[in-house]
Write a protein that holds these residues in place. Structure first.
Motif, PDB file in Angstrom:
ATOM      1  N   PHE A 165       0.833  -1.198   0.000  1.00  0.00           N
ATOM      2  CA  PHE A 165       0.000   0.000   0.000  1.00  0.00           C
ATOM      3  C   PHE A 165       0.872   1.253   0.000  1.00  0.00           C
ATOM      4  CE2 PHE A 165      -1.654   3.211   3.000  1.00  0.00           C
ATOM      5  CZ  PHE A 165      -2.742   3.689   2.281  1.00  0.00           C
ATOM      6  N   VAL A 166       1.864   1.291   0.866  1.00  0.00           N
ATOM      7  CA  VAL A 166       2.758   2.449   0.960  1.00  0.00           C
ATOM      8  C   VAL A 166       3.548   2.598  -0.342  1.00  0.00           C
ATOM      9  CG1 VAL A 166       4.764   3.403   2.178  1.00  0.00           C
ATOM     10  CG2 VAL A 166       2.865   2.413   3.476  1.00  0.00           C
ATOM     11  N   ASP A 167       3.995   1.489  -0.906  1.00  0.00           N
ATOM     12  CA  ASP A 167       4.737   1.539  -2.170  1.00  0.00           C
ATOM     13  C   ASP A 167       3.906   2.134  -3.295  1.00  0.00           C
ATOM     14  OD1 ASP A 167       6.919   0.367  -0.923  1.00  0.00           O
ATOM     15  OD2 ASP A 167       6.578  -1.623  -1.810  1.00  0.00           O
ATOM     16  N   GLU A 168       2.599   1.953  -3.247  1.00  0.00           N
ATOM     17  CA  GLU A 168       1.697   2.447  -4.293  1.00  0.00           C
ATOM     18  C   GLU A 168       0.950   3.720  -3.876  1.00  0.00           C
ATOM     19  OE1 GLU A 168       1.634   1.393  -7.374  1.00  0.00           O
ATOM     20  OE2 GLU A 168       3.151  -0.114  -6.854  1.00  0.00           O
ATOM     21  N   GLU A 169       1.456   4.390  -2.861  1.00  0.00           N
ATOM     22  CA  GLU A 169       0.754   5.558  -2.312  1.00  0.00           C
ATOM     23  C   GLU A 169       0.441   6.616  -3.366  1.00  0.00           C
ATOM     24  OE1 GLU A 169       1.382   9.153   0.924  1.00  0.00           O
ATOM     25  OE2 GLU A 169       2.611   7.352   1.115  1.00  0.00           O
ATOM     26  N   GLU A 170       1.364   6.929  -4.225  1.00  0.00           N
ATOM     27  CA  GLU A 170       1.129   7.981  -5.222  1.00  0.00           C
ATOM     28  C   GLU A 170      -0.083   7.645  -6.094  1.00  0.00           C
ATOM     29  OE1 GLU A 170       3.344  10.071  -9.023  1.00  0.00           O
ATOM     30  OE2 GLU A 170       4.590   9.114  -7.483  1.00  0.00           O
ATOM     31  N   THR A 171      -0.133   6.413  -6.581  1.00  0.00           N
ATOM     32  CA  THR A 171      -1.262   5.991  -7.417  1.00  0.00           C
ATOM     33  C   THR A 171      -2.562   5.997  -6.618  1.00  0.00           C
ATOM     34  OG1 THR A 171       0.175   4.621  -8.777  1.00  0.00           O
ATOM     35  CG2 THR A 171      -2.173   4.076  -8.800  1.00  0.00           C
ATOM     36  N   LEU A 172      -2.517   5.506  -5.394  1.00  0.00           N
ATOM     37  CA  LEU A 172      -3.725   5.457  -4.568  1.00  0.00           C
ATOM     38  C   LEU A 172      -4.224   6.857  -4.236  1.00  0.00           C
ATOM     39  CD1 LEU A 172      -2.677   2.474  -2.330  1.00  0.00           C
ATOM     40  CD2 LEU A 172      -4.479   2.482  -4.068  1.00  0.00           C
ATOM     41  N   ARG A 173      -3.309   7.785  -3.977  1.00  0.00           N
ATOM     42  CA  ARG A 173      -3.716   9.171  -3.727  1.00  0.00           C
ATOM     43  C   ARG A 173      -4.455   9.750  -4.932  1.00  0.00           C
ATOM     44  NH1 ARG A 173      -1.936  12.213   0.548  1.00  0.00           N
ATOM     45  NH2 ARG A 173      -0.357  11.226   1.867  1.00  0.00           N
ATOM     46  N   GLU A 174      -4.049   9.370  -6.130  1.00  0.00           N
ATOM     47  CA  GLU A 174      -4.733   9.842  -7.341  1.00  0.00           C
ATOM     48  C   GLU A 174      -6.105   9.184  -7.495  1.00  0.00           C
ATOM     49  OE1 GLU A 174      -2.130   9.017 -10.607  1.00  0.00           O
ATOM     50  OE2 GLU A 174      -0.577  10.394  -9.873  1.00  0.00           O
ATOM     51  N   MET A 175      -6.215   7.932  -7.069  1.00  0.00           N
ATOM     52  CA  MET A 175      -7.459   7.190  -7.257  1.00  0.00           C
ATOM     53  C   MET A 175      -8.569   7.632  -6.312  1.00  0.00           C
ATOM     54  SD  MET A 175      -5.935   3.391  -7.928  1.00  0.00           S
ATOM     55  CE  MET A 175      -7.537   2.630  -8.127  1.00  0.00           C
ATOM     56  N   VAL A 176      -8.227   8.020  -5.093  1.00  0.00           N
ATOM     57  CA  VAL A 176      -9.257   8.366  -4.107  1.00  0.00           C
ATOM     58  C   VAL A 176     -10.146   9.506  -4.595  1.00  0.00           C
ATOM     59  CG1 VAL A 176      -9.629   9.327  -1.798  1.00  0.00           C
ATOM     60  CG2 VAL A 176      -8.133   7.349  -2.101  1.00  0.00           C
ATOM     61  N   PRO A 177      -9.601  10.621  -5.089  1.00  0.00           N
ATOM     62  CA  PRO A 177     -10.507  11.676  -5.572  1.00  0.00           C
ATOM     63  C   PRO A 177     -11.346  11.236  -6.764  1.00  0.00           C
ATOM     64  CG  PRO A 177      -8.244  12.503  -5.394  1.00  0.00           C
ATOM     65  CD  PRO A 177      -8.205  11.035  -5.129  1.00  0.00           C
ATOM     66  N   LEU A 178     -10.795  10.387  -7.610  1.00  0.00           N
ATOM     67  CA  LEU A 178     -11.571   9.889  -8.748  1.00  0.00           C
ATOM     68  C   LEU A 178     -12.757   9.066  -8.274  1.00  0.00           C
ATOM     69  CD1 LEU A 178      -8.679   8.803 -11.144  1.00  0.00           C
ATOM     70  CD2 LEU A 178     -10.076  10.868 -11.272  1.00  0.00           C
ATOM     71  N   LYS A 179     -12.509   8.182  -7.306  1.00  0.00           N
ATOM     72  CA  LYS A 179     -13.581   7.358  -6.747  1.00  0.00           C
ATOM     73  C   LYS A 179     -14.638   8.231  -6.100  1.00  0.00           C
ATOM     74  CE  LYS A 179     -13.005   6.390  -2.737  1.00  0.00           C
ATOM     75  NZ  LYS A 179     -13.373   6.752  -1.375  1.00  0.00           N
ATOM     76  N   CYS A 180     -14.191   9.225  -5.376  1.00  0.00           N
ATOM     77  CA  CYS A 180     -15.138  10.103  -4.683  1.00  0.00           C
ATOM     78  C   CYS A 180     -15.968  10.902  -5.676  1.00  0.00           C
ATOM     79  CB  CYS A 180     -14.399  11.027  -3.725  1.00  0.00           C
ATOM     80  SG  CYS A 180     -13.646  10.138  -2.350  1.00  0.00           S
ATOM     81  N   ALA A 181     -15.371  11.328  -6.778  1.00  0.00           N
ATOM     82  CA  ALA A 181     -16.117  12.079  -7.788  1.00  0.00           C
ATOM     83  C   ALA A 181     -17.188  11.201  -8.417  1.00  0.00           C
ATOM     84  CB  ALA A 181     -15.169  12.621  -8.854  1.00  0.00           C
TER      85      ALA A 181
END
Length: 131
Positions: free
Chosen positions: A97-113
């Motif tokens: 999860f930590v290794d993929e943090e950058e990608t996950l940070r980008e995905m959260v706003p997309l999911k929320c939208a």
């Protein structure tokens, strides 16, 4: 609420090519320390896919609005996930999860939208993010 893993498993197991996904759904509420449900599995007895999915499912739950609370910021969710490594979560899954943090940070706003206003706004957010 505690029956959703079995209900999801029952649906997916009927489709042969989804048998692995059915096991992930069944086991995603198991905890690394053995205190989860439905079977009380611990450590590597929990399928790897379920150990990984548990972290992402928690991120989704924590960063989504609920009727009883507002969504948490990514950083707060990250801190809680890291705090739970070795008890709720497989430490290796938390490391991934930590290794993929950058990608996950980008995905959260997309999911929320998508959840808040529909797919059109998610696509707009993705374009603003440079995807």
């Amino acid at each position: 609420m505690r029956t959703h893993p079995e209900k999801g498993h029952a649906i997916l197991r009927e489709v042969r090519f989804l048998s692995e996904a059915a096991e992930i759904v069944l086991c995603h509420e198991e905890r690394f320390d053995g205190s989860g449900y439905p079977r009380g599995l611990a450590g590597e007895a929990i399928p790897l896919g379920a150990r990984l999915f548990a972290v992402i499912d928690t991120l989704d739950a924590m960063t989504s609005d609920r009727p009883y609370r507002r969504a948490l910021p990514f950083e707060a969710a990250k801190q809680e996930i890291q705090r739970s490594a070795g008890t709720q979560f497989d430490p290796a899954a938390v490391s991934a999860f930590v290794d993929e943090e950058e990608t996950l940070r980008e995905m959260v706003p997309l999911k929320c939208a998508v959840n808040a206003r529909g797919i059109g706004l998610a696509l707009d957010a993705r374009q603003r993010a440079g995807a």
